[in-house]
Design a protein around this motif. Structure first.
Motif, PDB file in Angstrom:
ATOM      1  N   GLU A 130       0.888  -1.158   0.000  1.00  0.00           N
ATOM      2  CA  GLU A 130       0.000   0.000   0.000  1.00  0.00           C
ATOM      3  C   GLU A 130       0.930   1.212   0.000  1.00  0.00           C
ATOM      4  O   GLU A 130       1.584   1.508   1.004  1.00  0.00           O
ATOM      5  N   SER A 166       2.933   0.427   3.640  1.00  0.00           N
ATOM      6  CA  SER A 166       2.510  -0.681   4.489  1.00  0.00           C
ATOM      7  C   SER A 166       2.273  -1.896   3.600  1.00  0.00           C
ATOM      8  O   SER A 166       2.235  -1.786   2.368  1.00  0.00           O
ATOM      9  N   LYS A 168       0.449  -4.979   1.711  1.00  0.00           N
ATOM     10  CA  LYS A 168      -0.838  -5.267   1.080  1.00  0.00           C
ATOM     11  C   LYS A 168      -1.059  -6.775   1.206  1.00  0.00           C
ATOM     12  O   LYS A 168      -0.398  -7.556   0.523  1.00  0.00           O
ATOM     13  N   ASP A 222      -1.826  -8.206   7.787  1.00  0.00           N
ATOM     14  CA  ASP A 222      -2.189  -7.253   6.736  1.00  0.00           C
ATOM     15  C   ASP A 222      -1.984  -5.819   7.217  1.00  0.00           C
ATOM     16  O   ASP A 222      -2.190  -5.506   8.392  1.00  0.00           O
ATOM     17  N   ASP A 223      -1.565  -4.955   6.302  1.00  0.00           N
ATOM     18  CA  ASP A 223      -1.544  -3.519   6.545  1.00  0.00           C
ATOM     19  C   ASP A 223      -0.636  -3.142   7.714  1.00  0.00           C
ATOM     20  O   ASP A 223      -1.022  -2.392   8.602  1.00  0.00           O
TER      21      ASP A 223
END
Length: 367
Positions: free
Chosen positions: A128, A173, A175, A188-189
């Protein structure tokens, strides 16, 4: 026809010809075309992709998500009128600006209807890609608790909430859940550093270390294109998320492109400049809806605490929001879309019927 009838809430039940399951995200549904239909459309429409590239129809909805939940309103309102068309119109506008500024292509090949894109399959970079021009949101929350290292970047002392940062910062971050990367939790994230990416570039789906520098260039230049254009209509581009992936063109060249959506109220914070100059933060993005939710419920910790996800999902499922809340979000999205594109967003009375007719008559994708 009621307002609720104009909302496209369910977008995974269209009779589009496919031999794979329909993939539904929080907002968009993806219909992968058959190999025969992909090849036929590439030839008929002259798309600049490999002859055997898999294509998909991506259908947006008017659903509204926040805090990882889908929200609904009174009177059967399962989404926000005009939201889907506004998001697509904004993304289309920025993708066109990127091409005109010599940046990079996107995954979009064709836009048959305001609610749909024809896209090519991309190999996503598992990042991300977040860019920040002001200190707010998660960065401010960390800073206010005393953290000075954010994604491997040392932040100076003395910053105040919503202040412009000394420079445009890239704070990536993950993905999805990535396994086996040293120093990167398999969740995640999660925030990562540039060193995490360069030391493990293949695990993030980069072809080469040089492509990390290229993604940063596309990220910063794309941010600046949007920021400059928003400034011209009295808006501030605060922060945003981009996504990238690889595709192969008609000559067999692999290239890095923008994918997903860019510069929208769903993926960015956008503030009104005149209000900010008066000391007020007025959100022209989904952040305003998040703040309304936090104020609406008596226990905002449920929305902020990931350990209370079951309670949060129940909250979203069992609470119909006032129509006024959804209509204020509709006004925000339509107004910012019209400022950005210079064109009025026209709400369709029956978007599903229009989509089916276009895909049947112009693309032969409906049985």
């Amino acid at each position: 026809m009621s307002l609720a009838d104009k909302v496209l809430a369910v977008n995974n039940d269209l009779p589009i010809r496919t031999d794979k399951p329909v993939h539904s995200g929080k907002v968009r549904s993806v219909y992968w075309l058959t190999e025969a239909d992909s090849r036929r459309l590439i030839e008929e429409k002259g798309y600049d992709v490999a002859a055997d590239a898999p294509l998909a129809i991506m259908v947006i909805s008017d659903r509204i998500s926040a805090f990882e939940c889908i929200w609904h309103g009174e009177g059967g309102m399962r989404g926000v009128p005009g939201k889907g068309a506004a998001l697509n119109a904004i993304s289309n506008h920025w993708f066109k600006s990127f091409r005109e500024n010599g940046l990079a292509d996107s995954h979009i090949l064709d836009i048959p209807h305001p609610f749909i894109w024809i896209v090519q399959k991309a190999r996503p970079v598992m990042i991300e890609a977040i860019c920040r021009q002001y200190i707010t949101g998660s960065m401010w929350r960390a800073y206010s608790k005393g953290e000075r290292n954010f994604c491997g970047i040392e932040l100076p002392e003395g910053l105040t909430k919503d202040q412009k940062l000394p420079e445009l910062l890239i704070t990536p971050s993950t993905k999805g859940i990535l396994e086996g990367i040293p120093g990167v939790p398999a969740v995640d994230d999660v925030n990562i550093t540039r060193a995490n990416i360069s030391d493990n570039y293949e695990a993030f789906n980069f072809k080469s270390v040089d492509d990390i520098t290229y993604y940063e260039k596309l990220l910063k230049e794309g941010f600046n294109v949007i920021s400059d254009a928003l400034a011209d209509v009295g808006q501030m581009f605060v922060d945003t998320k981009f996504e990238f992936g690889y595709v192969t063109d008609s000559e067999g060249q692999e290239k890095l492109i923008y994918m997903d959506e860019v510069g929208t109220p769903d993926s960015s914070r956008i503030w009104d400049t005149a209000e900010f100059d008066q000391g007020n933060v007025v959100e022209n993005s989904k952040e305003g809806f998040r703040q309304q939710l936090l104020n609406h419920f008596s226990e905002p910790d449920i929305l902020l605490n990931k350990n209370r996800m079951d309670e949060r999902l129940a909250l979203a499922e069992h609470n119909a929001l006032p129509t006024s809340v959804l209509m204020s979000i509709s006004e925000t999205y339509l107004n910012i879309a019209e400022k950005i594109t210079g064109e009025k967003i026209v709400l369709s009375d029956n978007p599903k019927a229009e989509i089916v007719e276009i895909l049947r008559n112009d693309y032969n994708l409906i049985d």
